[in-house]
Design a protein around this motif. Structure first.
Motif, mmCIF file in Angstrom:
data_model
loop_
_atom_site.group_PDB
_atom_site.id
_atom_site.type_symbol
_atom_site.label_atom_id
_atom_site.label_comp_id
_atom_site.label_asym_id
_atom_site.label_seq_id
_atom_site.Cartn_x
_atom_site.Cartn_y
_atom_site.Cartn_z
ATOM 1 N N GLY A 79 -172.156 -64.183 83.033
ATOM 2 C CA GLY A 79 -171.487 -65.164 83.894
ATOM 3 C C GLY A 79 -172.193 -65.370 85.213
ATOM 4 N N GLY A 80 -172.645 -64.280 85.838
ATOM 5 C CA GLY A 80 -173.352 -64.398 87.098
ATOM 6 C C GLY A 80 -174.674 -65.119 86.911
ATOM 7 N N GLY A 81 -174.907 -66.159 87.708
ATOM 8 C CA GLY A 81 -176.147 -66.910 87.618
ATOM 9 C C GLY A 81 -176.034 -68.237 86.897
ATOM 10 N N GLY A 141 -169.127 -67.809 87.702
ATOM 11 C CA GLY A 141 -168.997 -66.714 88.659
ATOM 12 C C GLY A 141 -169.522 -65.421 88.109
ATOM 13 N N GLY A 142 -168.867 -64.348 88.434
ATOM 14 C CA GLY A 142 -169.350 -63.045 88.018
ATOM 15 C C GLY A 142 -169.216 -62.783 86.542
ATOM 16 N N GLY A 143 -168.291 -63.475 85.851
ATOM 17 C CA GLY A 143 -168.144 -63.280 84.413
ATOM 18 C C GLY A 143 -167.434 -61.989 84.088
ATOM 19 N N PRO A 177 -180.565 -61.362 93.860
ATOM 20 C CA PRO A 177 -179.855 -62.319 94.710
ATOM 21 C C PRO A 177 -179.919 -63.702 94.067
ATOM 22 N N PRO A 178 -178.924 -64.534 94.274
ATOM 23 C CA PRO A 178 -178.911 -65.852 93.628
ATOM 24 C C PRO A 178 -180.161 -66.684 93.876
#
Length: 316
Positions: free
Chosen positions: A148-150, A257-259, A118-119
């Motif tokens: 990308g995520g994170g 974002g999600g990348g 989770p972020p």
């Protein structure tokens, strides 16, 4: 003549045996924190002035039937080592193999293998890593992510911890160009070389893992040359128009974002859930070398700019 041949054969054998002997480890060449002893790290920090450290996040997720799940981590580690050696006075913290929004899991596919956080948990881990590096004695701590995520959480952690630690002489930085500028530059390279512009599991990742793999097939299965891929996406001309609009400020820059969706038309149908967007078939080690150099050079340039602002232009 027979004696001469025998002597020659013996010399060749001895030479081969000598060559095959394992070479002693040269600690001076090691920049990965986890491959050093605590005494060696202390020597590097306090006597050799290696007070900069890279905290790089990889990731574990599907990227097509041909590329291994740990691709982000493999690439992140190789990039980080090259960056550290190019900068000098820099070590590399253990690469985190988990990020936010792993491809496959976030799309509710039934294909196993992805791992995500989770972020808020991910950000907390970034903060903990920064705290650990500061306690170890590092003065300049650089954060970046291959996935990308994170990206947003990495940026927030760096900014918050820089404010908290700056009074102690420790600075923390987010290296945006490692991910954001690199993907723009990679897509431009592919465009200029008339190669397929695609995102996840396609040209960039497959080519770089071909370059980095220790043996054929270790990171990229031979099926990359024939694997089916989702053909939906923008044309090179559409990509170039979108790129030029971003450069003019008419469209937002690539975010955190999600990348993995580079080059995909936002109005296109959802991609096939196999983690592959774009054509990996023309991938080669040579292309991988060129693309890896883009990542490394972008990060090195940004880190030098950041250090010049806080430590002066002659830091390295």
């Amino acid at each position: 003549m027979k004696k001469i041949v025998t002597i020659g054969a013996a010399a060749a054998l001895l030479s081969a045996i000598a060559f095959a002997q394992p070479r002693a480890v040269n600690v001076k060449d090691i920049v990965e924190l986890e491959m050093l002893t605590h005494a060696e790290v202390s020597e590097k920090i306090h006597n050799e002035g290696m007070t900069s450290v890279l905290i790089v996040t990889g990731g574990t997720e599907e990227r097509g039937p041909h590329d291994i799940l740990g691709g982000h981590t493999v690439m992140a580690r190789h990039h980080a080592v090259e960056i550290a050696k190019k900068l000098g006075k820099t070590l590399v913290a253990p690469v985190l193999p988990i990020a936010v929004q792993a491809t496959g899991l976030r799309e509710d596919t039934n294909q196993p293998g992805g791992v995500q956080m989770p972020p808020d948990a991910f950000k907390a881990v970034q903060v903990a890593e920064i705290e650990s590096m500061a306690m170890n004695g590092f003065k300049d701590i650089f954060l970046m992510g291959d996935h990308g995520g994170g990206q947003q959480q990495i940026k927030e952690a760096a900014e918050e911890m820089d404010k908290r630690l700056s009074s102690k002489g420790v600075h923390v930085y987010y290296v945006s160009d490692f991910y954001n500028k690199t993907h723009e530059d990679v897509d431009m390279y592919l465009y200029e070389h008339k190669l397929p512009i695609g995102g996840h599991g396609a040209m960039m990742e497959t080519s770089e893992m071909l370059l980095f793999e220790p043996a054929p097939g270790a990171y990229v299965r031979p099926t990359y040359k024939t694997v089916p891929f989702d053909p939906t996406g923008v044309t090179p001309e559409q990509w170039k128009a979108s790129h030029d609009a971003r450069m003019r400020g008419e469209q937002p820059q690539r975010g955190g974002g999600g990348g993995g969706r580079r080059g995909q038309d936002p109005n296109a149908p959802p991609r096939v859930n196999n983690g592959l967007t774009g054509d990996p078939h023309p991938s080669t080690k040579e292309i991988g070398r060129a693309l890896a150099d883009i990542t490394v050079n972008n990060a090195v340039a940004e880190i030098k700019r950041q250090l010049a602002q806080t430590r002066g232009t002659n830091f390295f």
